[in-house]
Scaffold this motif. Structure first.
Motif, PDB file in Angstrom:
ATOM      1  N   THR A  58       2.584   1.683  -3.355  1.00 52.63           N
ATOM      2  CA  THR A  58       1.622   2.108  -4.375  1.00 52.63           C
ATOM      3  C   THR A  58       1.271   3.579  -4.194  1.00 52.63           C
ATOM      4  OG1 THR A  58       0.728  -0.135  -4.437  1.00 52.63           O
ATOM      5  CG2 THR A  58      -0.629   1.592  -5.407  1.00 52.63           C
ATOM      6  N   GLU A  59       1.076   3.992  -2.933  1.00 51.82           N
ATOM      7  CA  GLU A  59       0.782   5.400  -2.658  1.00 51.82           C
ATOM      8  C   GLU A  59       1.895   6.314  -3.169  1.00 51.82           C
ATOM      9  OE1 GLU A  59      -1.814   4.796   1.471  1.00 51.82           O
ATOM     10  OE2 GLU A  59       0.279   5.446   1.566  1.00 51.82           O
ATOM     11  N   THR A  93       0.838  -1.208   0.000  1.00 50.03           N
ATOM     12  CA  THR A  93       0.000   0.000   0.000  1.00 50.03           C
ATOM     13  C   THR A  93       0.867   1.250   0.000  1.00 50.03           C
ATOM     14  OG1 THR A  93      -1.675  -1.207   1.240  1.00 50.03           O
ATOM     15  CG2 THR A  93      -1.862   1.178   1.230  1.00 50.03           C
ATOM     16  N   ARG A  94       1.871   1.278   0.883  1.00 47.40           N
ATOM     17  CA  ARG A  94       2.754   2.453   0.976  1.00 47.40           C
ATOM     18  C   ARG A  94       3.484   2.673  -0.350  1.00 47.40           C
ATOM     19  NH1 ARG A  94       0.664   1.614   5.332  1.00 47.40           N
ATOM     20  NH2 ARG A  94      -1.013   2.643   4.246  1.00 47.40           N
TER      21      ARG A  94
END
Lengths: 423, 423
Positions: free
Chosen positions: A30-31, A27-28
């Motif tokens: 991708t962010e 997630t990090r």
């Protein structure tokens, strides 16, 4: 810009632990704008760790690797990295000192095995760990920037925030933007058909689907020359998706269906009561998973027929004549709980969740829903498929959708009520 | 015998979903006696899927692959497998027929995009999916046996049980045996302490812990010369674990806590009613997740104070004097629902689930439980910690444990009742 995640540990390959580090890191990354192309897990095996490091560092520009930095003999990540680099292990005195001080502060003596946590491949960028004993480190493996952290989630997360993210931000130039739309009320294949042709019509658009029974999430990902361009186009395309899918799109991002139904109630100032039978309290439980005291009054889960009579005043003759799973009883339940609790709106659900209890006339999966409302009562029925838990879950969601529809759409509601039995 | 798991899906590489399939499969494979050497995840990218399949089929004798069998354009697993095999895709008419029938049963038309779910690489062993639309399939990739299933956990688990495990069992020559014990009522660290020293005392024993809030599963894995030897020793050690942990061990294998509580009710011939407030129907929903009509009469979810009075007859003066979250109101709710529904036993729960609504005297997490019983009513309270959903879940489990305790243990029950208020 590509990235890969490598998680090391036999507890993971044996399935003893659910890997929450991987989605957290993914997630990090991708962010930040990385495209995560692999999340791999290997056990504490020298050859397989070396092999995975060599492979992933060829595939991705950034490799994030967790686990195997502890003090025990099965913690071998650092020596494997040195082997891949063809480098020596060198003791890093400031780290040794920091580990020693950490133990002192805890009133314990540093054990000799902890000393190896201060050994790093020559040339490594040591990343101080403010949340635990083992420092992380960063090296180049060929062209790839590789980061190594302990597997303890708290330590990994701290190292990410304090050490890794600041090093990655300058090299990650994101040019993509994603919008997530949440839907309920249409199967995945039909959602896909309604959106057919959209990807072909928009360069750089990727549509993704995620089914979390009984919902479908639609992801609109746009890549463009800049993130701002991607953002603008993603919003325009998301509007198109909303138009194509209509009212089944109930929210976006972190919205949940029960929350959205609660918001409808609040917006109207409605006080709600429920009468559940085959769903056994599931609708109540879902609606109260967020604070609900503003609108939620009561849920009479009248599982036994006797309770339908005593708590809701359903006529025993009606129960006998039509059976508990019938349009008449659904209506009587909704009106009964509305009256008993003096509320504006009430939903009743009665059905056969199975696996037993079905008959040729009333098969497993047959469900009646009734919404009682100041203007009247509407009853619907459907035969749902699946096992007991799917029937219950779908019945609960259809019931909530029914409430939302009555609240949201005055015009449609009036149309529906024209066909309804009078209260 | 080596095995590898490959999970396919951009929702996984972007971190939008915690991958619970991987540990589930890894656990099952480990139980069968496989050594899981890799758990890899790739996004919905043709080249990377092909590459991972080629690589893993060279490294492991068995490859288990999940995801990408859906009807939408991002579901490309099957065509990638065909490419790796150098095989054509062939339509499997019986599967197409089954999919069509499935839609018919649902009263819907099969959409054209679903037809591709009946396409398989030539020579594939098609695995019927009794829990969903997309069948799985098995092929040989070089020397490796490779299995493909949908990513939906329920479908994957069903395919494993019905199709894959029976095919793998003969080729997995296991010399290990595992027993899973389910517990509720003690934190993981305390469970660990109670079992300290056990691993050192038994050669070939590995203890594993898995926390699924609020439960802890204890896994007793024994390796020995033959599986029969391992089985015998695992049972002996599991008995020791049961003795050390006492009544918090409520079952094993696939038992669930609500099922076990339901069994207690059935064994006593008790009819049960609930009165919930802060748990909003969660206990009812859990207890009716399995068929429950033999014992479950009703659940009055009296969320608003007015409902506590109208549905349960709780005295408004008592509500005013003590507040809804109080010992008196818990007792009145339990006795009220017991009387209204004419049942043998009733559980009431009232508390403050948060995040708001706490005061210095009555903080968020304060919960009262009352069990009303032919011999009297027992009330307990505790301050639970965590966020709203954790407090609700723990409150529901503590309530069910309270019911189980009253049912199970006459002696302890009498002791408890000696200290209880009379009915």
């Amino acid at each position: 810009m590509t990235a890969a995640v490598l998680c090391i540990g036999t507890e993971l390959t044996r399935g003893e632990l659910v890997n929450t580090n991987a989605p957290w890191l993914a997630t990090r990354l991708t962010e930040l704008g990385f495209e995560v192309v692999a999340i791999d897990t290997v056990d504490d095996d020298r050859d397989r760790i070396v092999d995975a490091l060599e492979r992933l560092s060829k595939r991705a520009r950034v490799v994030l690797c967790t686990g195997g930095l502890g003090p025990t003999t099965d913690d071998i990540t650092t020596e494997c990295v040195a082997k891949v680099m063809g480098a020596q292990l060198v003791r890093h005195e400031p780290s040794l000192e920091a580990i020693r001080r950490r133990f002192e502060k805890l009133g314990r003596e540093m054990s000799p095995s902890n000393a190896k946590q201060a050994d790093f491949p020559e040339g490594a960028d040591v990343l101080p760990n403010s949340a635990g004993t083992a420092p992380g480190f960063a090296v180049f493996l060929g062209e790839a920037r590789a980061f190594f952290t302990p597997g303890v989630p708290r330590e990994l997360e701290r190292l990410w925030d304090e050490q890794i993210a600041p090093r990655l931000r300058p090299i990650a130039r994101s040019t993509s933007f994603q919008i997530r739309l949440r839907t309920f009320g249409m199967p995945e294949s039909m959602v896909g058909e309604k959106l057919a042709g959209l990807e072909a019509a928009h360069a750089g658009l990727t549509l993704g689907y995620r089914a979390t029974y009984p919902e479908i999430e639609v992801k609109v990902l746009v890549r463009d020359e800049t993130q701002e361009l991607a953002r603008q186009r993603a919003h325009a395309i998301a509007d198109d998706v909303r138009t194509r899918l209509g009212s089944i799109v109930y929210g976006d991002g972190e919205d949940t269906f029960p929350e959205v139904v609660g918001r409808c109630m609040r917006a109207r100032g409605y006080r709600l009561a429920l009468a559940e039978s085959c769903t056994g309290g599931l609708v109540g439980s879902l609606l109260t998973s967020c604070p609900a005291s503003e609108f939620f009054v009561a849920d009479a889960v009248t599982y036994a027929n006797s309770a339908k009579s005593t708590l809701l005043g359903v006529d025993e003759d009606v129960l006998r004549a039509h059976g508990a799973v019938s349009s008449d009883v659904a209506q009587a339940m909704a009106e009964g709980v509305k009256r008993a609790c003096s509320v504006d709106i009430a939903l009743a659900i009665t059905g056969i969740a199975g696996p037993t209890g079905g008959t040729p006339e009333k098969p497993v999966g047959l469900v009646y829903w009734a919404v009682a409302h100041p203007k009247g009562t509407v009853v619907r029925s459907r035969v749902l498929s699946g096992d007991r838990s799917q029937i219950q879950r779908m019945a609960a969601f259809v019931g909530m959708a029914f409430l939302r529809e009555v609240c949201l759409d005055d015009e449609r509601q009036s149309a529906v009520l024209r066909a309804a039995a009078p209260a």
